[in-house]
Scaffold this active site. Structure first.
Site, PDB file in Angstrom:
ATOM      1  N   LEU A   1       0.861  -1.181   0.000  1.00 32.82           N
ATOM      2  CA  LEU A   1       0.000   0.000   0.000  1.00 32.82           C
ATOM      3  C   LEU A   1       0.897   1.230   0.000  1.00 32.82           C
ATOM      4  CD1 LEU A   1      -2.768  -0.851   2.670  1.00 32.82           C
ATOM      5  CD2 LEU A   1      -3.011  -0.863   0.183  1.00 32.82           C
ATOM      6  N   ASP A   2       0.510   2.253  -0.755  1.00 30.39           N
ATOM      7  CA  ASP A   2       1.274   3.496  -0.759  1.00 30.39           C
ATOM      8  C   ASP A   2       1.309   4.095   0.643  1.00 30.39           C
ATOM      9  OD1 ASP A   2       1.618   3.255  -3.482  1.00 30.39           O
ATOM     10  OD2 ASP A   2       0.003   4.643  -3.998  1.00 30.39           O
ATOM     11  N   ARG A   3       2.343   4.850   0.925  1.00 32.69           N
ATOM     12  CA  ARG A   3       2.506   5.449   2.253  1.00 32.69           C
ATOM     13  C   ARG A   3       1.267   6.231   2.719  1.00 32.69           C
ATOM     14  NH1 ARG A   3       7.283   7.705   5.404  1.00 32.69           N
ATOM     15  NH2 ARG A   3       8.570   6.547   3.914  1.00 32.69           N
TER      16      ARG A   3
ATOM     17  N   THR B   1      -1.800   5.767   2.075  1.00 29.16           N
ATOM     18  CA  THR B   1      -2.999   4.935   2.114  1.00 29.16           C
ATOM     19  C   THR B   1      -3.003   4.066   3.367  1.00 29.16           C
ATOM     20  OG1 THR B   1      -2.996   4.836  -0.303  1.00 29.16           O
ATOM     21  CG2 THR B   1      -4.376   3.237   0.845  1.00 29.16           C
TER      22      THR B   1
ATOM     23  N   HIS C   1       0.144   3.926  -7.722  1.00 27.83           N
ATOM     24  CA  HIS C   1      -0.732   5.108  -7.724  1.00 27.83           C
ATOM     25  C   HIS C   1      -1.949   4.929  -8.635  1.00 27.83           C
ATOM     26  CE1 HIS C   1       2.960   7.820  -6.587  1.00 27.83           C
ATOM     27  NE2 HIS C   1       2.706   6.877  -5.682  1.00 27.83           N
TER      28      HIS C   1
END
Length: 230
Positions: free
Chosen positions: A62-64, A66, A162
């Site tokens: 997961l992106d930072r 999120t 993204h």
């Protein structure tokens, strides 16, 4: 993150499912910041008094910015089987996103080709023929609308960097708080993107598992919407 902040949703001998807080990296990166992966490893080492290096398999990311549900594998066999599910389409990831504006269709599938610029870590919509182009697909359904914003329930078909942020921005409804891709519609605030549901088969028993955790409902913009249906 502090070890005492670790929120464990489920654990057995094969997997551990945890809540990833927003603005915490899911695994080590070039920043050198503490991250969820290392925090989980420390927990396992301490809780089970394991000597030496602790095995932990990173199955997905997961992106930072999120937050939401993540599963890690505690054995290499579990990691391999979960990875097989991901590549075979048996690993379902669902997100809530608060969008700036309201899409023209209540539900739709978005298909694009995306290209990543590694220099600035930014992803762009491109043509299929461009070098580095990767197919990206997601399905969304608008669940609620309020104050010029909409709550989208999103199912990812592919897992591109993204992806949700870029594909929703491409239909002129960027994610709330997305200063990178939001353009003129960008609203300052914490990125309103949350991995609320994870569904997969247990890597050894085959049991169907689903883990659900709601976004922080007392925070903007989440508090504008209802999540009773999940």
């Amino acid at each position: 993150m502090q070890d005492n902040e670790l929120n464990i949703l489920y654990e057995d001998n094969h997997i551990i499912v945890v809540l990833k807080p927003q603005m915490v990296a899911c695994c080590p990166d070039e920043s050198g910041d503490d991250n969820l992966f290392d925090c989980v490893k420390r927990y396992i080492k301490t809780a089970y008094e394991k000597p030496g290096n602790v095995y932990l398999g990173l199955v997905h990311r997961l992106d930072r910015p999120t937050g939401g549900v993540m599963v890690f594998a505690k054995t290499s066999k579990a990691a391999a089987r979960l990875t097989e599910q991901m590549t075979g389409g048996g690993f379902e990831k669902k997100y809530f996103a608060v969008l700036c504006g309201v899409p023209g269709k209540q539900k739709a599938t978005l298909v694009n080709y995306l290209r990543k610029n590694s220099v600035n870590n930014t992803v762009y919509v491109c043509t299929e023929s461009e070098e580095g182009a990767k197919y990206a697909s997601l399905a969304y359904e608008i669940k609620d609308k309020n104050a010029g914003l909409s709550l989208a329930d999103i199912t990812l078909h592919t897992g591109r960097t993204h992806q949700i942020r870029v594909q929703t921005a491409a239909i002129n409804c960027p994610v709330y708080g997305d200063m990178r891709y939001g353009g003129e519609k960008a609203v300052k605030g914490k990125l309103a993107l949350w991995a609320y549901s994870l569904r997969f088969a247990h890597p050894t028993t085959g049991e169907a598992l689903r883990f659900v955790i709601e976004p922080p409902k007392d925070e903007m913009p989440w508090k504008l919407f209802s999540f009773e249906a999940i």
